[in-house]
Design an enzyme around this catalytic site. Structure first.
Site, short mmCIF file in Angstrom:
data_model
loop_
_atom_site.label_atom_id
_atom_site.label_comp_id
_atom_site.label_asym_id
_atom_site.label_seq_id
_atom_site.Cartn_x
_atom_site.Cartn_y
_atom_site.Cartn_z
N HIS B 58 0.80 -1.22 0.00
CA HIS B 58 0.00 0.00 0.00
C HIS B 58 0.84 1.28 0.00
CE1 HIS B 58 1.22 -0.43 4.11
NE2 HIS B 58 0.91 0.84 4.30
N HIS B 73 1.86 7.06 -0.72
CA HIS B 73 1.02 6.24 0.16
C HIS B 73 -0.35 6.09 -0.49
CE1 HIS B 73 -0.52 4.59 3.93
NE2 HIS B 73 0.73 4.55 4.36
#
Lengths: 78, 151
Positions: B58, B73
């Protein structure tokens, strides 16, 4: 040197017995603790933490991109 | 030199302060910007030429040859997805070019699972005044400049 930092962070989190789980996430250590109230925020900041966020016994220590390394150093100490 | 940081995703560029996470919103790990991604399955690309120094499903960090680290992110609290819905195309330590696919994901799926899919793009440990030319408010395609970084 790195291990020493991990040791000091661990101490500021209340020691190994206070740790339920530590999970690194890129910039932060997500720490699930037995007792979040014993965390020494000042010590963590002195060790270079950019910030400390508390939600009860879940404490996030913002250490920057070396979070993965620090977390694995702490794991070695547990 | 000036480093141009490209958008890892297509979407709408917003201020980092709009990210629902204090670490990013307060620029604790560095200044930057965020992209509210289009809600379609897509490849996420590297914002700069460099090396993948940190890699999670992620999130990832690309470091340039001169040591500038750019953090991407994908969504907030998405570490809790445990990699579900993220397909990696690189390995840690791999050299990448700006625009090269790093991971595939579906922002709509992340949102449906209850997470904000907003993507902070952060210049790690950069002085705030070293960034400029922010494309805040713009709609960007993958690879369009998000900001420039004076190094």
């Amino acid at each position: 040197m790195a291990d020493e930092k991990a040791e000091k962070i661990l101490a500021a989190l209340g020691g190994a017995s206070n740790i339920i789980e530590i999970e690194p996430c890129i910039t932060r250590l997500r720490c699930e603790l037995e007792d979040g109230s014993v965390v020494d925020e000042k010590a963590l900041k002195a060790l270079g933490a950019h910030g400390v966020m508390r939600q009860g016994n879940v404490v996030q220590v913002i250490v920057g991109p070396e979070a993965d390394t620090i977390a694995s150093d702490i794991e070695d100490l547990l | 030199m000036t480093l141009s940081v490209g958008s890892p995703v297509a979407g709408r560029v917003v201020s980092l302060t709009e990210v629902p996470d204090p670490v990013f919103a307060q620029a604790m790990v560095g200044p930057g910007i965020a992209v509210e991604p289009d809600r379609v399955a897509a490849d996420v690309v590297s914002p700069v030429d460099g090396t993948i120094v940190t890699l999670h499903p992620h999130a990832f960090v690309v470091a340039t040859e001169s040591g500038a680290g750019v953090l991407v992110h994908l969504g907030i609290d998405t570490v809790k997805r445990k990699g579900e819905g993220f397909t990696l195309h690189v390995v840690k330590g791999e050299t990448v070019r700006a625009g090269q696919a790093v991971v595939s994901w579906d922002p709509a799926e992340v949102e449906a699972a209850g997470f904000s899919p907003i993507c902070p793009v952060v210049a790690l440990d950069a002085p705030a005044d070293s960034l400029g030319e922010f494309s805040e408010g713009a709609t960007v395609a993958v690879g369009d400049q998000l900001f420039s970084w004076q190094r």
